[in-house]
Design a protein around this motif. Structure first.
Motif, PDB file in Angstrom:
ATOM      1  N   ALA A  38       0.824  -1.219   0.000  1.00 35.17           N
ATOM      2  CA  ALA A  38       0.000   0.000   0.000  1.00 35.17           C
ATOM      3  C   ALA A  38       0.856   1.266   0.000  1.00 35.17           C
ATOM      4  O   ALA A  38       0.388   2.335   0.397  1.00 35.17           O
ATOM      5  N   GLN A  39       2.097   1.154  -0.477  1.00 33.12           N
ATOM      6  CA  GLN A  39       3.000   2.301  -0.463  1.00 33.12           C
ATOM      7  C   GLN A  39       2.541   3.388  -1.436  1.00 33.12           C
ATOM      8  O   GLN A  39       2.059   3.100  -2.528  1.00 33.12           O
ATOM      9  N   VAL A  40       2.708   4.658  -1.029  1.00 32.35           N
ATOM     10  CA  VAL A  40       2.312   5.822  -1.823  1.00 32.35           C
ATOM     11  C   VAL A  40       3.445   6.840  -1.755  1.00 32.35           C
ATOM     12  O   VAL A  40       4.132   6.953  -0.727  1.00 32.35           O
ATOM     13  N   LEU A  41       3.634   7.602  -2.826  1.00 25.50           N
ATOM     14  CA  LEU A  41       4.642   8.657  -2.848  1.00 25.50           C
ATOM     15  C   LEU A  41       3.975  10.027  -2.774  1.00 25.50           C
ATOM     16  O   LEU A  41       2.970  10.259  -3.457  1.00 25.50           O
ATOM     17  N   ALA A  42       4.537  10.885  -1.965  1.00 26.91           N
ATOM     18  CA  ALA A  42       4.118  12.295  -1.938  1.00 26.91           C
ATOM     19  C   ALA A  42       5.046  13.057  -2.876  1.00 26.91           C
ATOM     20  O   ALA A  42       6.257  13.111  -2.639  1.00 26.91           O
ATOM     21  N   ARG A  43       4.498  13.634  -3.931  1.00 26.70           N
ATOM     22  CA  ARG A  43       5.290  14.284  -4.965  1.00 26.70           C
ATOM     23  C   ARG A  43       5.443  15.789  -4.713  1.00 26.70           C
ATOM     24  O   ARG A  43       4.755  16.356  -3.864  1.00 26.70           O
ATOM     25  N   LEU A  44       6.361  16.382  -5.445  1.00 29.72           N
ATOM     26  CA  LEU A  44       6.596  17.829  -5.391  1.00 29.72           C
ATOM     27  C   LEU A  44       6.889  18.320  -3.972  1.00 29.72           C
ATOM     28  O   LEU A  44       6.433  19.371  -3.537  1.00 29.72           O
ATOM     29  N   ARG A  45       7.703  17.548  -3.254  1.00 33.01           N
ATOM     30  CA  ARG A  45       8.115  17.957  -1.919  1.00 33.01           C
ATOM     31  C   ARG A  45       9.468  18.659  -1.984  1.00 33.01           C
ATOM     32  O   ARG A  45      10.186  18.577  -2.997  1.00 33.01           O
ATOM     33  N   SER A  46       9.828  19.340  -0.925  1.00 29.68           N
ATOM     34  CA  SER A  46      11.108  20.035  -0.862  1.00 29.68           C
ATOM     35  C   SER A  46      11.762  19.734   0.479  1.00 29.68           C
ATOM     36  O   SER A  46      11.145  19.911   1.539  1.00 29.68           O
ATOM     37  N   VAL A  47      13.004  19.257   0.432  1.00 29.58           N
ATOM     38  CA  VAL A  47      13.778  18.960   1.642  1.00 29.58           C
ATOM     39  C   VAL A  47      15.100  19.703   1.536  1.00 29.58           C
ATOM     40  O   VAL A  47      15.861  19.491   0.581  1.00 29.58           O
ATOM     41  N   ASP A  48      15.355  20.578   2.479  1.00 29.21           N
ATOM     42  CA  ASP A  48      16.565  21.407   2.461  1.00 29.21           C
ATOM     43  C   ASP A  48      16.696  22.179   1.147  1.00 29.21           C
ATOM     44  O   ASP A  48      17.797  22.349   0.604  1.00 29.21           O
ATOM     45  N   GLY A  49      15.569  22.631   0.620  1.00 34.82           N
ATOM     46  CA  GLY A  49      15.569  23.430  -0.592  1.00 34.82           C
ATOM     47  C   GLY A  49      15.709  22.640  -1.875  1.00 34.82           C
ATOM     48  O   GLY A  49      15.756  23.234  -2.959  1.00 34.82           O
ATOM     49  N   ALA A  50      15.755  21.306  -1.808  1.00 33.92           N
ATOM     50  CA  ALA A  50      15.908  20.470  -3.001  1.00 33.92           C
ATOM     51  C   ALA A  50      14.640  19.655  -3.217  1.00 33.92           C
ATOM     52  O   ALA A  50      13.970  19.264  -2.248  1.00 33.92           O
ATOM     53  N   PRO A  51      14.263  19.359  -4.477  1.00 31.64           N
ATOM     54  CA  PRO A  51      13.065  18.553  -4.749  1.00 31.64           C
ATOM     55  C   PRO A  51      13.226  17.132  -4.233  1.00 31.64           C
ATOM     56  O   PRO A  51      14.338  16.583  -4.208  1.00 31.64           O
ATOM     57  N   ALA A  52      12.115  16.539  -3.821  1.00 30.10           N
ATOM     58  CA  ALA A  52      12.178  15.196  -3.255  1.00 30.10           C
ATOM     59  C   ALA A  52      10.819  14.526  -3.341  1.00 30.10           C
ATOM     60  O   ALA A  52       9.779  15.193  -3.523  1.00 30.10           O
ATOM     61  N   TYR A  53      10.825  13.216  -3.250  1.00 24.40           N
ATOM     62  CA  TYR A  53       9.620  12.419  -3.027  1.00 24.40           C
ATOM     63  C   TYR A  53       9.657  11.941  -1.583  1.00 24.40           C
ATOM     64  O   TYR A  53      10.727  11.561  -1.071  1.00 24.40           O
ATOM     65  N   GLU A  54       8.504  11.948  -0.899  1.00 27.97           N
ATOM     66  CA  GLU A  54       8.410  11.374   0.437  1.00 27.97           C
ATOM     67  C   GLU A  54       7.623  10.073   0.335  1.00 27.97           C
ATOM     68  O   GLU A  54       6.579  10.011  -0.331  1.00 27.97           O
ATOM     69  N   VAL A  55       8.124   9.031   0.996  1.00 30.18           N
ATOM     70  CA  VAL A  55       7.598   7.677   0.845  1.00 30.18           C
ATOM     71  C   VAL A  55       6.680   7.365   2.027  1.00 30.18           C
ATOM     72  O   VAL A  55       7.110   7.418   3.189  1.00 30.18           O
ATOM     73  N   LEU A  56       5.434   7.027   1.728  1.00 29.84           N
ATOM     74  CA  LEU A  56       4.399   6.804   2.740  1.00 29.84           C
ATOM     75  C   LEU A  56       3.929   5.351   2.693  1.00 29.84           C
ATOM     76  O   LEU A  56       3.589   4.840   1.623  1.00 29.84           O
ATOM     77  N   VAL A  57       3.876   4.706   3.874  1.00 35.07           N
ATOM     78  CA  VAL A  57       3.468   3.300   3.966  1.00 35.07           C
ATOM     79  C   VAL A  57       2.589   3.121   5.200  1.00 35.07           C
ATOM     80  O   VAL A  57       2.952   3.597   6.288  1.00 35.07           O
ATOM     81  N   PRO A  58       1.451   2.442   5.078  1.00 34.76           N
ATOM     82  CA  PRO A  58       0.654   2.128   6.271  1.00 34.76           C
ATOM     83  C   PRO A  58       1.414   1.181   7.205  1.00 34.76           C
ATOM     84  O   PRO A  58       2.189   0.326   6.764  1.00 34.76           O
ATOM     85  N   PHE A  59       1.188   1.366   8.497  1.00 38.79           N
ATOM     86  CA  PHE A  59       1.856   0.565   9.525  1.00 38.79           C
ATOM     87  C   PHE A  59       0.787   0.084  10.502  1.00 38.79           C
ATOM     88  O   PHE A  59       0.079   0.891  11.115  1.00 38.79           O
ATOM     89  N   VAL A  60       0.672  -1.244  10.653  1.00 40.70           N
ATOM     90  CA  VAL A  60      -0.314  -1.828  11.556  1.00 40.70           C
ATOM     91  C   VAL A  60       0.294  -1.918  12.944  1.00 40.70           C
ATOM     92  O   VAL A  60       1.257  -2.667  13.170  1.00 40.70           O
ATOM     93  N   VAL A  61      -0.236  -1.159  13.886  1.00 44.05           N
ATOM     94  CA  VAL A  61       0.279  -1.117  15.252  1.00 44.05           C
ATOM     95  C   VAL A  61      -0.313  -2.282  16.047  1.00 44.05           C
ATOM     96  O   VAL A  61      -1.533  -2.525  15.999  1.00 44.05           O
ATOM     97  N   ASP A  62       0.539  -2.986  16.755  1.00 45.35           N
ATOM     98  CA  ASP A  62       0.054  -4.086  17.598  1.00 45.35           C
ATOM     99  C   ASP A  62      -0.890  -3.537  18.660  1.00 45.35           C
ATOM    100  O   ASP A  62      -0.534  -2.650  19.446  1.00 45.35           O
TER     101      ASP A  62
END
Length: 294
Positions: free
Chosen positions: A88-112
């Protein structure tokens, strides 16, 4: 009242409407907008500063239900045990980290013993412009993670999720939207991994603790809202003063000129007139008659 009649002319009435609308915007929209941003930024700065000196607590203390969120605990460090859902991984597009373009990687996590929560694994840098780079898969077994609790981002109108370059992509990190996209029920807040965590990628740095210029901007808009009506009053009084001066000047031009002239004796007008001889005495008359005048 006639000297104030100009205040009701169309151009003056239009000025009143514009100034009133501007002042209303300053007090009800522009100033509250900037002051609200200052309040939000100051609150987040305080939460970040407090989280640096607070031990992590179990995420289930804040997210006991799948549809819950915890705004007052944003940036709090939390721990969770469970497993990722890499499919179920999803990418967040058009992000900026330290002034540089980036993708952020999002994944659901099932908590015990708790909800399924969206985890931001970190960022990866695009290749060849905007191409999605190879991304290491999240671990499939049970893991323990430490992360920061984050509020959901608002959905941008007209920015719908898309499937591009073999990955589902979104424009904002909104668990509700991602839940609809992946079919996985998610808690209202999400987690952002800190450094050196299982499944972690490039760690996203904390924001700089700076309130920014929002407070001064808010005060400036309040000042503009006060100055605008005062400016109209100044223009009105200036117009009245100018009209009084013009009226006084016109009255002076219409008044008859009072001229007074006096001619002293012996002026140039008398120079060409013949002078009269003094009357002759008796002796002079006898001398003239008998030729004995000397």
């Amino acid at each position: 009242m006639r000297r104030w009649a100009f205040l009701f002319r169309p151009q003056w009435l239009a000025l009143y409407v514009v100034v009133a609308a501007f002042a209303w915007l300053c007090f009800t929209v522009l100033a509250p907008w900037q002051l609200g941003k200052n309040t939000t930024t100051s609150r987040e700065n305080a939460q970040i500063a407090a989280s640096l000196n607070t031990d992590p607590v179990p995420v289930t203390s804040f997210l006991p239900q799948q549809d819950s969120s915890a705004h007052e605990h944003q940036w709090q460090r939390v721990t969770a045990s469970g497993h990722y859902l890499p499919e179920a991984q999803v990418l967040a597009r058009l992000r900026s980290v330290d002034g540089a373009p980036a993708y952020e990687v999002l994944v659901p996590f099932v908590v015990d013993g708790g909800p399924t929560v969206l985890v931001n694994r970190g960022y990866v840098k695009p290749e060849q412009g905007t191409a999605v780079p190879p991304i290491a898969d999240a671990p499939t077994g049970r893991v323990d993670i430490t992360a920061r609790l984050r509020d959901p981002e608002g959905v941008v109108p007209g920015k719908d999720p898309l499937f591009a370059e073999g990955a589902r992509q979104v424009y904002t990190i909104n668990p509700g939207q991602i839940s609809e996209l992946t079919g996985v029920p998610l808690a209202g807040s999400y987690l952002q991994l800190v450094e050196n965590q299982p499944g972690g990628l490039g760690a996203i740095p904390l924001p700089i603790l700076d309130s920014g210029p929002f407070l001064s901007y808010g005060i400036q808009w309040i000042a503009f809202g006060i100055i605008a009506p005062i400016g109209v009053g100044y223009f009105v009084m200036s117009e009245v003063r100018i009209r009084r001066q013009e009226k006084a000047a016109a009255a002076a031009r219409e008044a008859p000129a009072a001229t007074t002239t006096s001619e002293p004796a012996g002026t140039a007008e008398d120079a060409g007139k013949p002078t009269e001889a003094p009357p002759l005495t008796t002796e002079q008359k006898l001398a003239d008659r008998y030729g004995k005048r000397r």
